[in-house]
Design a protein around this motif. Structure first.
Motif, PDB file in Angstrom:
ATOM      1  N   ARG A 163      31.725  34.743  43.704  1.00  0.00           N
ATOM      2  CA  ARG A 163      31.601  34.425  45.138  1.00  0.00           C
ATOM      3  C   ARG A 163      32.795  33.602  45.617  1.00  0.00           C
ATOM      4  O   ARG A 163      33.360  33.878  46.674  1.00  0.00           O
ATOM      5  N   ILE A 164      33.196  32.617  44.850  1.00  0.00           N
ATOM      6  CA  ILE A 164      34.352  31.797  45.211  1.00  0.00           C
ATOM      7  C   ILE A 164      35.607  32.663  45.311  1.00  0.00           C
ATOM      8  O   ILE A 164      36.413  32.510  46.231  1.00  0.00           O
ATOM      9  N   GLU A 165      35.747  33.591  44.404  1.00  0.00           N
ATOM     10  CA  GLU A 165      36.898  34.513  44.436  1.00  0.00           C
ATOM     11  C   GLU A 165      36.874  35.375  45.698  1.00  0.00           C
ATOM     12  O   GLU A 165      37.901  35.578  46.343  1.00  0.00           O
ATOM     13  N   ILE A 166      35.704  35.862  46.066  1.00  0.00           N
ATOM     14  CA  ILE A 166      35.568  36.651  47.299  1.00  0.00           C
ATOM     15  C   ILE A 166      35.964  35.795  48.506  1.00  0.00           C
ATOM     16  O   ILE A 166      36.701  36.252  49.380  1.00  0.00           O
ATOM     17  N   GLU A 167      35.483  34.559  48.553  1.00  0.00           N
ATOM     18  CA  GLU A 167      35.827  33.665  49.665  1.00  0.00           C
ATOM     19  C   GLU A 167      37.336  33.481  49.761  1.00  0.00           C
ATOM     20  O   GLU A 167      37.901  33.510  50.865  1.00  0.00           O
ATOM     21  N   ARG A 168      37.996  33.291  48.623  1.00  0.00           N
ATOM     22  CA  ARG A 168      39.458  33.124  48.627  1.00  0.00           C
ATOM     23  C   ARG A 168      40.159  34.376  49.132  1.00  0.00           C
ATOM     24  O   ARG A 168      41.108  34.288  49.908  1.00  0.00           O
ATOM     25  N   HIS A 169      39.687  35.545  48.701  1.00  0.00           N
ATOM     26  CA  HIS A 169      40.314  36.786  49.160  1.00  0.00           C
ATOM     27  C   HIS A 169      40.121  36.999  50.652  1.00  0.00           C
ATOM     28  O   HIS A 169      41.022  37.490  51.336  1.00  0.00           O
ATOM     29  N   ILE A 170      38.981  36.643  51.164  1.00  0.00           N
ATOM     30  CA  ILE A 170      38.748  36.759  52.603  1.00  0.00           C
ATOM     31  C   ILE A 170      39.708  35.844  53.353  1.00  0.00           C
ATOM     32  O   ILE A 170      40.328  36.251  54.351  1.00  0.00           O
ATOM     33  N   GLU A 171      39.862  34.604  52.894  1.00  0.00           N
ATOM     34  CA  GLU A 171      40.785  33.669  53.563  1.00  0.00           C
ATOM     35  C   GLU A 171      42.219  34.185  53.504  1.00  0.00           C
ATOM     36  O   GLU A 171      42.952  34.093  54.487  1.00  0.00           O
ATOM     37  N   LEU A 172      42.633  34.731  52.378  1.00  0.00           N
ATOM     38  CA  LEU A 172      43.978  35.310  52.277  1.00  0.00           C
ATOM     39  C   LEU A 172      44.150  36.472  53.251  1.00  0.00           C
ATOM     40  O   LEU A 172      45.186  36.606  53.900  1.00  0.00           O
ATOM     41  N   ALA A 173      43.136  37.316  53.345  1.00  0.00           N
ATOM     42  CA  ALA A 173      43.212  38.462  54.257  1.00  0.00           C
ATOM     43  C   ALA A 173      43.304  38.000  55.712  1.00  0.00           C
ATOM     44  O   ALA A 173      44.049  38.581  56.499  1.00  0.00           O
ATOM     45  N   LYS A 174      42.596  36.954  56.051  1.00  0.00           N
ATOM     46  CA  LYS A 174      42.624  36.456  57.428  1.00  0.00           C
ATOM     47  C   LYS A 174      44.010  35.894  57.790  1.00  0.00           C
ATOM     48  O   LYS A 174      44.404  35.945  58.936  1.00  0.00           O
ATOM     49  N   ARG A 175      44.721  35.368  56.798  1.00  0.00           N
ATOM     50  CA  ARG A 175      46.053  34.818  57.044  1.00  0.00           C
ATOM     51  C   ARG A 175      47.153  35.870  56.921  1.00  0.00           C
ATOM     52  O   ARG A 175      48.300  35.597  57.222  1.00  0.00           O
ATOM     53  N   SER A 176      46.789  37.056  56.492  1.00  0.00           N
ATOM     54  CA  SER A 176      47.781  38.105  56.249  1.00  0.00           C
ATOM     55  C   SER A 176      48.458  38.543  57.543  1.00  0.00           C
ATOM     56  O   SER A 176      47.824  38.665  58.589  1.00  0.00           O
TER      57      SER A 176
END
Length: 127
Positions: A111-124
């Motif tokens: 879950r923490i990994e998913i949260e990090r990937h979502i944040e990275l995608a939002k900043r992309s």
């Protein structure tokens, strides 16, 4: 098999966002154990190529396992299967089916990994 749902779409909230998966097949076996089957149509002709593709799809399967865990929280092990259709032969499943297993104790980290990937995608810059 007791219950099969194909092209099964699920969406879950992750903080203020939503995470969506689409399972090729969600299978609940007669013993109550749920599995995810995902067909891959990549061109591959040998075990080495299949193994390389498994590494490429491992993250997707891990995230699929997390969502399935939310649906079946008492299941200690989540099983995902990658089925490489270009490798299908008459009788040898080991050539074209790969099983990935995920454990209940791994789910919070996923879950923490998913949260990090979502944040990275939002900043992309691509978004």
């Amino acid at each position: 098999m007791a219950n099969v749902k194909t092209e099964y779409s699920l969406s879950i909230p992750i903080n203020e966002d939503f995470f969506v998966v689409v399972y090729d097949a969600l299978i609940v076996r007669d013993d109550g154990i749920a599995e995810i089957w995902d067909w891959k149509t990549n061109a591959c002709s040998n075990t080495k190529e299949v193994n390389e593709l498994v590494r490429r799809y491992e993250l997707q399967m891990k995230y699929y396992a997390y969502i399935l865990h939310l649906m079946y929280p008492t299941q200690d092990e989540i099983i995902t299967r990658l089925l490489f259709t270009s490798m299908v032969k008459e009788s040898n499943d080991t050539d074209w089916v790969r099983i990935l297993r995920w454990h209940k104790q791994d789910m919070e980290g996923i879950r923490i990994e998913i949260e990090r990937h979502i944040e990275l995608a939002k900043r992309s810059i691509l978004l």
